[in-house]
Design a protein around this motif. Structure first.
Motif: not given
Length: 128
Positions: A18, A21-22, A24-26, A28-29
């Motif tokens: 991860l 990733l940004s 926010e994306d981390r 979310r994941e």
């Protein structure tokens, strides 16, 4: 950004796969919320418990249900209590009322705390 948020940001970068990733994306994941959203979540859970009968003596007049039948949205509107002292209580009520108004009807009409938490997580997840 406060210290805890920086720690969470750094910790999510350590998760293998991860790193690119940004933030926010981390989150979310990993199925996490930012600390700001977790504070809002805690405030809304406390407000739900208060409205269902818990904390009566401690939070008397903190938030009240709006008396108008002409509401759009979730149909369970709140209004802020009035305080002369103890600014923390006022800040809590302001934060809660602001976010409560944006919750879907299904969340505020939840029959139990567990159902409310699940629906709240879904509503906050859409805001990520």
């Amino acid at each position: 950004m406060d210290l805890l948020e920086r720690v969470q940001r750094r910790a999510t970068k350590m998760v293998r796969g991860l790193e690119h990733l940004s933030y926010e994306d981390r989150l979310r994941e990993l199925g996490l919320f930012s600390l700001e959203k977790r504070r809002v979540q805690g405030d809304l859970i406390a407000a739900f418990q208060y409205l269902k009968g818990a904390y009566r003596k401690d939070g008397e007049g903190l938030v009240t249900r709006a008396s108008s039948d002409r509401t759009r949205g979730n149909g369970f509107k709140l209004k802020e209590g009035r305080f002369r002292l103890d600014i923390q209580k006022k800040l809590f009520s302001v934060r809660v009322v602001k976010h409560w108004k944006r919750l879907p009807r299904g969340a505020v009409d939840a029959p139990s705390l567990e159902v409310f938490k699940a629906r709240l997580d879904e509503a906050l997840g859409n805001l990520v």
